[in-house]
Every structure is written in C-alpha cells, then in structure tokens.
Motif scaffolding. Structure first.
Motif, PDB file in Angstrom:
ATOM      1  N   ALA A  26      -6.238-107.563  12.352  1.00  0.00           N
ATOM      2  CA  ALA A  26      -5.445-107.476  11.139  1.00  0.00           C
ATOM      3  C   ALA A  26      -4.153-108.236  11.334  1.00  0.00           C
ATOM      4  CB  ALA A  26      -5.168-106.013  10.828  1.00  0.00           C
ATOM      5  N   LEU A  27      -3.542-108.646  10.222  1.00  0.00           N
ATOM      6  CA  LEU A  27      -2.252-109.317  10.267  1.00  0.00           C
ATOM      7  C   LEU A  27      -1.288-108.486   9.452  1.00  0.00           C
ATOM      8  CD1 LEU A  27      -0.930-111.941  11.302  1.00  0.00           C
ATOM      9  CD2 LEU A  27      -1.351-112.920   9.060  1.00  0.00           C
ATOM     10  N   ASP A  28      -0.133-108.139  10.032  1.00  0.00           N
ATOM     11  CA  ASP A  28       0.787-107.198   9.425  1.00  0.00           C
ATOM     12  C   ASP A  28       1.899-107.943   8.690  1.00  0.00           C
ATOM     13  OD1 ASP A  28       2.407-105.148   8.736  1.00  0.00           O
ATOM     14  OD2 ASP A  28       2.855-104.486  10.775  1.00  0.00           O
ATOM     15  N   HIS A  29       2.069-107.639   7.386  1.00  0.00           N
ATOM     16  CA  HIS A  29       3.112-108.301   6.598  1.00  0.00           C
ATOM     17  C   HIS A  29       4.509-107.881   7.040  1.00  0.00           C
ATOM     18  CE1 HIS A  29       4.239-104.704   4.236  1.00  0.00           C
ATOM     19  NE2 HIS A  29       3.000-104.349   4.478  1.00  0.00           N
ATOM     20  N   ASP A  30       4.627-106.766   7.787  1.00  0.00           N
ATOM     21  CA  ASP A  30       5.936-106.277   8.207  1.00  0.00           C
ATOM     22  C   ASP A  30       6.362-106.848   9.562  1.00  0.00           C
ATOM     23  OD1 ASP A  30       8.093-104.721   7.314  1.00  0.00           O
ATOM     24  OD2 ASP A  30       7.610-103.151   8.754  1.00  0.00           O
TER      25      ASP A  30
END
Length: 261
Positions: A26-30
C-alpha cells in the motif's frame, strides 16, 4: 536533450524492474515526500521493501522571464529498516537559462534515514544526503545537499521543520558556491474519523538565491494529497513567493501521481 531524457527514463525503468518485488504494497497519502506536492517532507521513510514510482508536473510562472515547466519522475525504495533511497531526473523547460544546482537532466540520488520515531518527549528526526551528478544540460561538478528533518504531532496536526544546505561542485559566474534552505510546515488529515483519504499540507519557506547579491526566495505553499486507491495517491499544490529576486515566482503549481508496488 531528447537522447538524455530517454537515457534517464530507461535507467529509471531498468532500476525499477530490477527492484520490483513479487507482492504488492500500500502507499500512504500521509507519508510526505518532497515535491509531492510541495517542497517539504516528513521524517519518516517508506516501509522496508516498498517501492514508489512518483511523477509530477510543476510550473513556475515568474514575475520576469518565461514560465518554467518541470517534469519530475522519481523512484523511491525502502531499502532497509527506516532507510529510503531515491532516484530522480528532473526535465526542465528552457534548460540553457538555468542557474544554481537544479539543472535539467541531472541524475539525482538521495538517501533518507529516520533516526527515531516520535516519543512523548522527542520529535521524529531524519537526515537526508543527496548528490546531483552532472548529466544535465550545462551542468558541471557534483552538487551535494544535506538536510535535517523534524516531525512532531499535536493531536492530529503534525508540524515539520526541514533545514538543508546545498554545496555546488563547480559554481559558474555569479552562482553561489553554497546556499541554505529552511521550511516550516504543518499537515492535517481531513474528514477524520469518518474518512481518512485526504491530507492538507501548508508551508512557509526561505532559501538563498542562486546568484550572489540577490535577496532570499521566500514564499508559501499549500497542497493536498488524496488517496485514490490503496496503491495510488494523487497530489496537487499551489504557492507564491512574496519576496526575492525580480524573477521570483508569482505563482507555483504542481500536480502529480504516486504509485506503490
């Protein structure tokens, strides 16, 4: 120029394919990376084993001179625990008019290391070392940059400080041999707790001008990172410089996309 662009794109693609794992992440926007979408970052590296393929288009509508457009392809890789490596090669319009460290087509290599996570008493702290190899247009010498990064949470609000210094390997004409840069920024997740797909970011920055005898570039930027899917983050930002040389930015803007593998 076209040959150089193809060379950089080919090198980055080969490196990506060589590093690509078999499972997805997953890639975290935060998790805030530089220029995605504004010129600041937080003190955390992406997780070990994760790869991010990032790209954006940035425009700089200057008060004097032609509007400058930059294409920013980048690969980031969680090589070890708390360690992120980066490969980038910006392509900039009007490449023969550029001064300072940023040259169109330079191969940029960077390492970010997170020394500690945030505790009750201490902020998170990271250090970054970058080198720009002189593969670009009118580029000479190897430029180096060192940056310290602090991140501290206040409830859901997070505050960030970035402070760095760039050393030019071979300054030309009136170019400064070195220049500092400082940024203070805050980030805030929107919609929490019913939604957690957007992060708002705002920053104030100042940096020494590329040429001797000119005032610092000082400005403000604001941006938004939106989680499209578990692996994709869309970002956009705007900014302006309220003081600096006569060719400082009247309006800055960025739109980009990050994909995790």
């Amino acid at each position: 120029m076209k040959r150089l662009a193809r060379h950089i794109a080919g090198t980055m693609l080969a490196l990506l394919l060589g590093l690509l794992p078999l499972r997805g992440f997953a890639l975290d926007h935060d998790n805030l990376d530089p220029n995605r979408p504004i010129g600041m970052e937080d003190a955390y590296a992406i997780p070990k084993g994760e790869i991010g393929l990032e790209g954006g288009v940035r425009f700089n509508d200057r008060r004097e001179g032609r509007t400058r457009v930059t294409f920013q392809p980048q690969i980031i890789y969680g090589a070890f625990d708390n360690t992120q490596i980066e490969i980038q090669g910006d392509l900039i319009s009007d490449p023969h008019t550029l001064v300072g460290a940023a040259k169109s087509g330079d191969l940029h290599l960077g390492v970010l290391y997170n020394f500690n996570t945030e505790t009750i008493n201490l902020p998170a702290f990271a250090g970054r070392i970058e080198v720009d190899l002189p593969t670009g247009v009118n580029s000479k010498g190897v430029d180096t940059q060192m940056t310290g990064i602090l991140t501290r949470s206040f409830g859901r609000l997070r505050a960030h400080i970035n402070a760095g210094y760039t050393v030019l390997g071979s300054p030309q004409g009136q170019e400064r041999p070195g220049a500092y840069r400082a940024v203070v920024a805050v980030s805030y997740p929107l919609g929490y707790p019913t939604s957690f797909s957007d992060t708002l970011i705002a920053s104030l920055y100042t940096r020494e001008s590329d040429l001797r005898g000119q005032r610092n570039h000082s400005g403000i930027e604001i941006g938004l990172r939106h989680q499209l899917t578990s692996r994709m983050v869309l970002d956009g930002g705007l900014g302006t410089e309220f003081s600096g040389p006569s060719d400082r930015a009247a309006l800055l803007g960025t739109i980009g996309l990050s994909v995790g593998f």
